[in-house]
Scaffold this motif. Sequence first.
Motif, PDB file in Angstrom:
ATOM      1  N   ALA A  42       0.810  -1.216   0.000  1.00 49.62           N
ATOM      2  CA  ALA A  42       0.000   0.000   0.000  1.00 49.62           C
ATOM      3  C   ALA A  42       0.840   1.259   0.000  1.00 49.62           C
ATOM      4  N   HIS A  43       2.021   1.208   0.637  1.00 54.57           N
ATOM      5  CA  HIS A  43       2.843   2.413   0.736  1.00 54.57           C
ATOM      6  C   HIS A  43       3.674   2.688  -0.516  1.00 54.57           C
ATOM      7  N   SER A  44       3.542   1.838  -1.544  1.00 54.81           N
ATOM      8  CA  SER A  44       4.391   2.001  -2.719  1.00 54.81           C
ATOM      9  C   SER A  44       3.945   3.132  -3.638  1.00 54.81           C
ATOM     10  N   SER A  45       2.650   3.448  -3.642  1.00 58.93           N
ATOM     11  CA  SER A  45       2.153   4.536  -4.493  1.00 58.93           C
ATOM     12  C   SER A  45       0.724   4.875  -4.088  1.00 58.93           C
ATOM     13  N   PRO A  46       0.249   6.075  -4.443  1.00 57.64           N
ATOM     14  CA  PRO A  46      -1.152   6.411  -4.153  1.00 57.64           C
ATOM     15  C   PRO A  46      -2.133   5.431  -4.787  1.00 57.64           C
ATOM     16  N   ALA A  47      -1.835   4.986  -6.011  1.00 66.32           N
ATOM     17  CA  ALA A  47      -2.729   4.038  -6.679  1.00 66.32           C
ATOM     18  C   ALA A  47      -2.777   2.717  -5.935  1.00 66.32           C
ATOM     19  N   ALA A  48      -1.608   2.261  -5.449  1.00 65.84           N
ATOM     20  CA  ALA A  48      -1.569   0.996  -4.716  1.00 65.84           C
ATOM     21  C   ALA A  48      -2.345   1.106  -3.412  1.00 65.84           C
ATOM     22  N   LEU A  49      -2.207   2.229  -2.740  1.00 59.15           N
ATOM     23  CA  LEU A  49      -2.935   2.413  -1.485  1.00 59.15           C
ATOM     24  C   LEU A  49      -4.442   2.440  -1.745  1.00 59.15           C
ATOM     25  N   THR A  50      -4.853   3.104  -2.830  1.00 59.50           N
ATOM     26  CA  THR A  50      -6.279   3.174  -3.157  1.00 59.50           C
ATOM     27  C   THR A  50      -6.837   1.782  -3.424  1.00 59.50           C
ATOM     28  N   GLN A  51      -6.105   1.004  -4.210  1.00 57.76           N
ATOM     29  CA  GLN A  51      -6.581  -0.338  -4.520  1.00 57.76           C
ATOM     30  C   GLN A  51      -6.570  -1.230  -3.286  1.00 57.76           C
ATOM     31  N   ARG A  52      -5.558  -1.050  -2.424  1.00 62.15           N
ATOM     32  CA  ARG A  52      -5.499  -1.840  -1.194  1.00 62.15           C
ATOM     33  C   ARG A  52      -6.674  -1.492  -0.290  1.00 62.15           C
ATOM     34  N   ALA A  53      -7.020  -0.213  -0.229  1.00 61.01           N
ATOM     35  CA  ALA A  53      -8.162   0.205   0.587  1.00 61.01           C
ATOM     36  C   ALA A  53      -9.442  -0.455   0.097  1.00 61.01           C
ATOM     37  N   LEU A  54      -9.632  -0.502  -1.231  1.00 61.52           N
ATOM     38  CA  LEU A  54     -10.825  -1.132  -1.782  1.00 61.52           C
ATOM     39  C   LEU A  54     -10.857  -2.626  -1.489  1.00 61.52           C
ATOM     40  N   SER A  55      -9.685  -3.257  -1.495  1.00 63.40           N
ATOM     41  CA  SER A  55      -9.641  -4.693  -1.213  1.00 63.40           C
ATOM     42  C   SER A  55     -10.021  -4.999   0.232  1.00 63.40           C
ATOM     43  N   MET A  56      -9.902  -3.993   1.101  1.00 61.23           N
ATOM     44  CA  MET A  56     -10.224  -4.186   2.520  1.00 61.23           C
ATOM     45  C   MET A  56     -11.719  -4.064   2.812  1.00 61.23           C
ATOM     46  N   VAL A  57     -12.515  -3.663   1.820  1.00 62.58           N
ATOM     47  CA  VAL A  57     -13.947  -3.480   2.065  1.00 62.58           C
ATOM     48  C   VAL A  57     -14.786  -4.395   1.181  1.00 62.58           C
ATOM     49  N   THR A  58     -14.206  -5.473   0.697  1.00 66.89           N
ATOM     50  CA  THR A  58     -14.973  -6.412  -0.125  1.00 66.89           C
ATOM     51  C   THR A  58     -16.058  -7.110   0.692  1.00 66.89           C
ATOM     52  N   ASN A  59     -15.914  -7.063   2.048  1.00 60.00           N
ATOM     53  CA  ASN A  59     -16.940  -7.664   2.904  1.00 60.00           C
ATOM     54  C   ASN A  59     -18.063  -6.681   3.220  1.00 60.00           C
ATOM     55  N   ALA A  60     -18.065  -5.534   2.530  1.00 64.35           N
ATOM     56  CA  ALA A  60     -19.120  -4.531   2.732  1.00 64.35           C
ATOM     57  C   ALA A  60     -19.741  -4.159   1.393  1.00 64.35           C
ATOM     58  N   PRO A  61     -20.327  -5.129   0.686  1.00 64.39           N
ATOM     59  CA  PRO A  61     -20.889  -4.835  -0.644  1.00 64.39           C
ATOM     60  C   PRO A  61     -22.047  -3.846  -0.590  1.00 64.39           C
ATOM     61  N   ASP A  62     -22.695  -3.724   0.584  1.00 67.85           N
ATOM     62  CA  ASP A  62     -23.817  -2.797   0.709  1.00 67.85           C
ATOM     63  C   ASP A  62     -23.392  -1.351   0.517  1.00 67.85           C
ATOM     64  N   LEU A  63     -22.107  -1.045   0.764  1.00 68.62           N
ATOM     65  CA  LEU A  63     -21.623   0.330   0.631  1.00 68.62           C
ATOM     66  C   LEU A  63     -21.265   0.684  -0.807  1.00 68.62           C
ATOM     67  N   GLN A  64     -21.056  -0.319  -1.650  1.00 65.38           N
ATOM     68  CA  GLN A  64     -20.752  -0.109  -3.072  1.00 65.38           C
ATOM     69  C   GLN A  64     -19.612   0.903  -3.257  1.00 65.38           C
ATOM     70  N   LEU A  65     -18.521   0.684  -2.553  1.00 71.58           N
ATOM     71  CA  LEU A  65     -17.400   1.611  -2.636  1.00 71.58           C
ATOM     72  C   LEU A  65     -16.560   1.352  -3.874  1.00 71.58           C
ATOM     73  N   GLY A  66     -16.156   2.418  -4.527  1.00 71.07           N
ATOM     74  CA  GLY A  66     -15.276   2.348  -5.684  1.00 71.07           C
ATOM     75  C   GLY A  66     -14.445   3.610  -5.748  1.00 71.07           C
ATOM     76  N   SER A  67     -13.679   3.764  -6.822  1.00 69.40           N
ATOM     77  CA  SER A  67     -12.826   4.943  -6.944  1.00 69.40           C
ATOM     78  C   SER A  67     -12.646   5.305  -8.406  1.00 69.40           C
ATOM     79  N   SER A  68     -12.787   6.590  -8.692  1.00 70.20           N
ATOM     80  CA  SER A  68     -12.524   7.088 -10.037  1.00 70.20           C
ATOM     81  C   SER A  68     -11.285   7.967 -10.073  1.00 70.20           C
ATOM     82  N   GLU A  69     -10.644   8.162  -8.908  1.00 68.63           N
ATOM     83  CA  GLU A  69      -9.385   8.902  -8.842  1.00 68.63           C
ATOM     84  C   GLU A  69      -8.581   8.407  -7.645  1.00 68.63           C
ATOM     85  N   GLN A  70      -7.295   8.600  -7.694  1.00 61.34           N
ATOM     86  CA  GLN A  70      -6.421   8.147  -6.631  1.00 61.34           C
ATOM     87  C   GLN A  70      -6.751   8.829  -5.313  1.00 61.34           C
TER      88      GLN A  70
END
Length: 304
Positions: A42-70
């Motif tokens: 996650a600390h390697s780049s803003p994009a990596a941290l963003t993707q890592r954050a999304l991977s941590m909320v796969t157990n919360a599909p009700d929130l429908q979290l995504g990202s269109s920017e870093q």
Amino acid sequence: MTRFPICFVLLISACGGGNASLQSPVSPRSTSIPSTESGAPAHSSPAALTQRALSMVTNAPDLQLGSSEQLVLSSGAPELEGIEVNLHRIWSHCERVPSECEASLQDYMNQVVATLRAHAQQQSQPLSPQQLLVVMRPQAYIDSVAQQAEVDAERFPGELASMVVLDFPTSARPLDPASRESMSLSEQESRAQALANLQARFNGFAELVQPPPSGQLGRVPTDDFYTSSLLLLTDRWRDTIAPRFQRLLVAVPDPMTLLFLDGADPVAAVAITQIAQAAYQNAERPLSPLVFEWTAEGWRIFVP
């Protein structure tokens, strides 16, 4: 491990009109941030941290979290429309302390899930005037919020301003005209109610602000999110607190800290300016490095 408060911006389409800048809901699997190598820390780049954050909320599909920017997450859930979760402060921490990045991000995302679920539930509840409070923030921050939605704000010395917000158990959001009208309140009535609620929240605080012993600095004994807002209860400072001091000086280096002392002693006056600046520089959520003096006209910036 450093613990970070949730930081998200709620944009209300009803108060921005055609000028509101609302992002379209984003599917949690539909992202346009730059791809990174699978498994990149996650600390390697803003994009990596963003993707890592999304991977941590796969157990919360009700929130429908995504990202269109870093470093910014958004929700596709109807009850969370317009909410953005900001990851910039977590990224800054990860850059400084890479070894804590994974744990801090996980802790933060756990807070995000709890906060957003609580907010979604709150959306179905009617608003109450008892939720109104005022926060002190840098003028630049409030200006940035005002670019997205109309807010009730008033200037304060030292490039600060106060803003009326709706307080929830795990978050707060700026009071917008639609919410204010739903409670049948004018702008003036909503601010008056917010100040009355603040006074009730800190009932008796004025008795705690006594001149500290020589060589010591006083501090309002609370870590409440609204502690710095106590400076707005001017009648208490004028009628009850200021008469105890020869020269009342205060500082709010972060939102949860209010320092004070009697500046009649020049050495003490210089000391609080130095302490305020140091506390501001080390704060997780810095507010102001300045010291304020109470005068017959109210608060003003203190110059040693």
